[in-house]
Scaffold this active site. Structure first.
Site, PDB file in Angstrom:
ATOM      1  CG  HIS A   1      -1.866   1.144   1.342  1.00  0.00           C
ATOM      2  ND1 HIS A   1      -2.946   1.181   2.175  1.00  0.00           N
ATOM      3  CD2 HIS A   1      -1.859   2.355   0.741  1.00  0.00           C
ATOM      4  CE1 HIS A   1      -3.574   2.356   2.078  1.00  0.00           C
ATOM      5  NE2 HIS A   1      -2.923   3.085   1.223  1.00  0.00           N
TER       6      HIS A   1
ATOM      7  CD  GLU B   1      -0.016   5.310  -0.705  1.00  0.00           C
ATOM      8  OE1 GLU B   1       0.710   5.328   0.291  1.00  0.00           O
ATOM      9  OE2 GLU B   1      -1.250   5.492  -0.641  1.00  0.00           O
TER      10      GLU B   1
ATOM     11  CG  HIS C   1       2.524   8.326   2.793  1.00  0.00           C
ATOM     12  ND1 HIS C   1       2.174   8.687   4.075  1.00  0.00           N
ATOM     13  CD2 HIS C   1       1.381   7.828   2.228  1.00  0.00           C
ATOM     14  CE1 HIS C   1       0.882   8.412   4.286  1.00  0.00           C
ATOM     15  NE2 HIS C   1       0.382   7.890   3.175  1.00  0.00           N
TER      16      HIS C   1
HETATM   17  P1  5GP Z   1      -7.323   5.228   7.348  1.00  0.00           P
HETATM   18  O1  5GP Z   1      -8.012   6.384   7.940  1.00  0.00           O
HETATM   19  O2  5GP Z   1      -8.063   4.554   6.239  1.00  0.00           O
HETATM   20  O3  5GP Z   1      -6.703   4.273   8.328  1.00  0.00           O
HETATM   21  O4  5GP Z   1      -6.030   5.852   6.628  1.00  0.00           O
HETATM   22  C1  5GP Z   1      -6.170   6.743   5.564  1.00  0.00           C
HETATM   23  C2  5GP Z   1      -4.810   7.192   5.129  1.00  0.00           C
HETATM   24  O5  5GP Z   1      -4.176   7.950   6.161  1.00  0.00           O
HETATM   25  C3  5GP Z   1      -3.830   6.070   4.847  1.00  0.00           C
HETATM   26  O6  5GP Z   1      -3.983   5.539   3.584  1.00  0.00           O
HETATM   27  C4  5GP Z   1      -2.517   6.785   5.010  1.00  0.00           C
HETATM   28  O7  5GP Z   1      -2.209   7.558   3.875  1.00  0.00           O
HETATM   29  C5  5GP Z   1      -2.796   7.683   6.170  1.00  0.00           C
HETATM   30  N1  5GP Z   1      -2.469   7.003   7.442  1.00  0.00           N
HETATM   31  C6  5GP Z   1      -3.294   6.288   8.261  1.00  0.00           C
HETATM   32  N2  5GP Z   1      -2.643   5.835   9.345  1.00  0.00           N
HETATM   33  C7  5GP Z   1      -1.366   6.276   9.220  1.00  0.00           C
HETATM   34  C8  5GP Z   1      -0.208   6.147  10.034  1.00  0.00           C
HETATM   35  O8  5GP Z   1      -0.200   5.532  11.105  1.00  0.00           O
HETATM   36  N3  5GP Z   1       0.911   6.752   9.570  1.00  0.00           N
HETATM   37  C9  5GP Z   1       0.945   7.450   8.406  1.00  0.00           C
HETATM   38  N4  5GP Z   1       2.098   8.003   8.039  1.00  0.00           N
HETATM   39  N5  5GP Z   1      -0.128   7.590   7.629  1.00  0.00           N
HETATM   40  C10 5GP Z   1      -1.262   7.007   8.016  1.00  0.00           C
HETATM   41  P1  5GP Z   2      -4.665   6.689   1.418  1.00  0.00           P
HETATM   42  O1  5GP Z   2      -5.668   5.739   1.976  1.00  0.00           O
HETATM   43  O2  5GP Z   2      -3.249   6.149   1.249  1.00  0.00           O
HETATM   44  O3  5GP Z   2      -4.707   8.089   1.915  1.00  0.00           O
HETATM   45  O4  5GP Z   2      -5.190   6.869  -0.056  1.00  0.00           O
HETATM   46  C1  5GP Z   2      -4.994   5.898  -1.000  1.00  0.00           C
HETATM   47  C2  5GP Z   2      -5.472   6.458  -2.303  1.00  0.00           C
HETATM   48  O5  5GP Z   2      -5.040   5.589  -3.319  1.00  0.00           O
HETATM   49  C3  5GP Z   2      -6.983   6.558  -2.372  1.00  0.00           C
HETATM   50  O6  5GP Z   2      -7.320   7.665  -3.152  1.00  0.00           O
HETATM   51  C4  5GP Z   2      -7.340   5.277  -3.076  1.00  0.00           C
HETATM   52  O7  5GP Z   2      -8.508   5.373  -3.842  1.00  0.00           O
HETATM   53  C5  5GP Z   2      -6.150   5.075  -3.988  1.00  0.00           C
HETATM   54  N1  5GP Z   2      -5.882   3.675  -4.254  1.00  0.00           N
HETATM   55  C6  5GP Z   2      -5.702   3.176  -5.479  1.00  0.00           C
HETATM   56  N2  5GP Z   2      -5.501   1.857  -5.414  1.00  0.00           N
HETATM   57  C7  5GP Z   2      -5.547   1.518  -4.105  1.00  0.00           C
HETATM   58  C8  5GP Z   2      -5.412   0.276  -3.425  1.00  0.00           C
HETATM   59  O8  5GP Z   2      -5.189  -0.805  -3.981  1.00  0.00           O
HETATM   60  N3  5GP Z   2      -5.503   0.330  -2.064  1.00  0.00           N
HETATM   61  C9  5GP Z   2      -5.731   1.491  -1.399  1.00  0.00           C
HETATM   62  N4  5GP Z   2      -5.802   1.443  -0.080  1.00  0.00           N
HETATM   63  N5  5GP Z   2      -5.882   2.669  -2.018  1.00  0.00           N
HETATM   64  C10 5GP Z   2      -5.790   2.680  -3.365  1.00  0.00           C
END
Ligand code: 5GP
Ligand code: 5GP
Length: 227
Positions: A43, A117, A121
């Site tokens: 991811h 990504e 990040h």
């Molecule tokens: P979710 O709210 O679905 O857990 O996370 C959404 C997004 O927030 C992740 O895809 C990632 O980009 C960022 N994120 C969530 N948890 C963490 C974390 O513990 N560390 C970092 N660096 N990013 C995170």
């Molecule tokens: P995050 O959760 O890291 O902030 O966001 C991930 C972004 O990448 C979202 O906009 C999501 O739609 C896109 N994305 C594309 N492919 C994938 C996948 O395979 N897994 C996840 N978690 N996000 C994906």
């Protein structure tokens, strides 16, 4: 050229189980390159603080409400969102397609997932584009989580449930380091292993024990759905 990194303490190398990404009410879509292997996929590799910082102590970063105070738990979107250039990673494209496939129903283009990504990040990582993606691929190749789990009798199945502790122990045993685990809910409400968070030192060079525990929405028994 190494980009100016924010101070951070370690990385999470996050891998998603495709069966759990797909078995939700939302579902998933396969990338243009076809159905990915029955294997974890990357991811992202996420710079992280060991302690959340109160807003104002640091520059750009994520906001999280903790007891009604705004805290930053990690840096994100550094260097003005420097875009990912395909030319920087041409030698890695085969490996990225196989090991970092998109499953979101957006475009089918994994490059867009990698670009996002990188922007969110990677730009805070202190690594250049090639270094960032080759580091993530290298850690994944070093320890095959799917094989490690299979070796402990934890195989994909739509019927079986596994003890979370046995997954945790198998990863510790197989990689040498503790990892954090995150679960999600399947379309029928069942709890499934969704993502494994391995921890990497801030240089991006070696695995470490994860410094922070994670609640991760798991229960003591979880599924690893077929894919
Ligand atoms: P979710 O709210 O679905 O857990 O996370 C959404 C997004 O927030 C992740 O895809 C990632 O980009 C960022 N994120 C969530 N948890 C963490 C974390 O513990 N560390 C970092 N660096 N990013 C995170
Ligand atoms: P995050 O959760 O890291 O902030 O966001 C991930 C972004 O990448 C979202 O906009 C999501 O739609 C896109 N994305 C594309 N492919 C994938 C996948 O395979 N897994 C996840 N978690 N996000 C994906």
């Amino acid at each position: 050229a190494v980009s100016s990194a924010e101070e951070f303490d370690f990385f999470y190398l996050v891998q998603q189980w495709p069966g759990s990404f797909c078995d939700t009410k939302k579902g998933c879509c396969f990338p243009d390159t076809g159905k990915p292997a029955t294997d974890f996929g990357i991811h992202g590799m996420w710079p992280n603080y060991a302690k959340c910082k109160t807003r104002g102590e640091v520059g750009a970063g994520a906001l999280e409400m903790v007891t009604k105070r705004k805290k930053k738990c990690w840096p994100e979107f550094c260097n003005n969102g420097e875009p990912l250039k395909i030319a920087a990673i041409t030698d890695l494209l085969k490996g990225l397609d196989a090991n970092w496939p998109t499953l979101a129903c957006k475009s089918g283009k994994s490059f867009e997932f990698w670009s996002y990504e990188w922007k969110k990040h990677g730009t805070c990582s202190g690594l250049d584009q090639h270094g960032y993606f080759s580091a993530a691929l290298g850690f994944k190749a070093q320890h095959n989580l799917t094989a490690i789990l299979a070796g402990a009798g934890i195989a994909p199945s739509d019927e079986k449930t596994y003890f979370l502790s046995s997954i945790r122990d198998a990863i510790k045993e197989g990689t040498g380091f503790t990892a954090n685990l995150e679960c999600n809910r399947g379309a029928a409400g069942e709890t499934q292993l969704f993502q494994v968070y391995q921890c990497v030192d801030r240089a991006g060079e070696k695995l470490i024990d994860c410094p922070l525990p994670m609640t991760g929405n798991c229960k003591d028994r979880v599924q690893l759905p077929a894919f």
